[in-house]
Motif scaffolding. Structure first.
Motif, short mmCIF file in Angstrom:
data_model
loop_
_atom_site.label_atom_id
_atom_site.label_comp_id
_atom_site.label_asym_id
_atom_site.label_seq_id
_atom_site.Cartn_x
_atom_site.Cartn_y
_atom_site.Cartn_z
N THR A 84 105.55 5.51 122.31
CA THR A 84 106.39 5.40 123.55
C THR A 84 105.95 6.01 124.81
O THR A 84 104.65 6.01 124.63
CB THR A 84 107.70 6.75 123.14
OG1 THR A 84 106.68 8.13 123.24
CG2 THR A 84 108.20 6.61 121.86
N ALA A 85 106.48 5.89 125.98
CA ALA A 85 105.75 6.11 127.42
C ALA A 85 105.13 7.56 127.08
O ALA A 85 104.21 8.05 127.92
CB ALA A 85 106.66 6.30 128.21
N THR A 86 105.85 8.56 126.26
CA THR A 86 105.13 9.90 126.36
C THR A 86 104.37 10.36 124.77
O THR A 86 104.12 11.42 124.87
CB THR A 86 106.38 11.04 126.45
OG1 THR A 86 107.29 10.63 125.44
CG2 THR A 86 106.84 10.98 127.90
N LEU A 127 107.11 12.67 119.26
CA LEU A 127 105.93 13.64 119.51
C LEU A 127 105.25 13.37 120.65
O LEU A 127 105.15 12.17 120.88
CB LEU A 127 105.12 13.43 118.18
CG LEU A 127 105.89 13.81 116.78
CD1 LEU A 127 104.73 13.19 115.72
CD2 LEU A 127 106.24 15.10 116.50
N LYS A 128 104.57 14.16 121.38
CA LYS A 128 103.89 14.05 122.65
C LYS A 128 102.57 13.66 122.39
O LYS A 128 101.67 14.43 122.68
CB LYS A 128 104.02 15.25 123.49
CG LYS A 128 105.41 15.46 124.00
CD LYS A 128 105.40 16.39 125.06
CE LYS A 128 106.64 16.89 125.60
NZ LYS A 128 107.89 16.20 125.40
N HIS A 129 102.24 12.79 121.21
CA HIS A 129 100.68 12.46 120.81
C HIS A 129 100.74 11.01 120.50
O HIS A 129 101.82 10.25 120.21
CB HIS A 129 100.40 13.34 119.47
CG HIS A 129 100.64 14.93 119.84
ND1 HIS A 129 99.79 15.59 120.48
CD2 HIS A 129 101.58 15.77 119.29
CE1 HIS A 129 100.38 16.91 120.49
NE2 HIS A 129 101.41 16.82 119.80
#
Length: 141
Positions: free
Chosen positions: A93-95, A17-19
């Protein structure tokens, strides 16, 4: 003779997830948000809290086992003869967040429930992603 734990199977679903984990945690633990992606409930993120999830097909009886914000949440999941445990693990994570959901405890004679859960959790995680994305618009509380 009762089967041992090795006789059980788990459904595992993983998503990137990008959150931030804190945002995903909010969706996993705030009952008004849970209603948007899972079911109606009287959930509280407190170990030992018993709660019910309610859907048009029936009720799931649950008890909170683990609360480690914003890393791990687990609760029992008992419905229609299935005694299982749902565990959410969040890793930053990094993103954004690597999210892992595992529902463990499906017995050898619970194939229908196992396959139903595999499909059901896919849809539930799609809904969860939408709820978390909508939180992006609001300020994090």
């Amino acid at each position: 003779m009762t089967g041992n734990r090795n006789d059980t199977r788990s459904v595992v679903k993983e998503r990137e997830l990008k959150h931030a984990p804190e945002k995903v945690w909010r969706a996993l633990t705030q009952k008004h948000l849970m209603e948007d992606w899972l079911m109606k409930s009287d959930f509280k993120p407190e170990v030992g809290h018993r709660f019910d999830l309610e859907a048009n097909w029936g009720k799931v009886s649950c008890e909170v086992l683990t609360v480690e914000p914003p890393k791990c949440l687990s609760y029992t999941w008992a419905a229609h003869g299935l005694e299982s445990v749902v565990t959410w693990t969040l890793t930053e994570t990094a993103t954004g967040t690597y999210l892992k959901m595992e529902q463990s405890g499906f017995g050898p004679n619970q194939g229908q429930a196992f396959h139903g859960a595999k499909a059901g959790w896919e849809q539930i995680l799609d809904n969860l992603e939408k709820v978390v994305a909508d939180l992006e618009i609001e300020d994090v509380q």
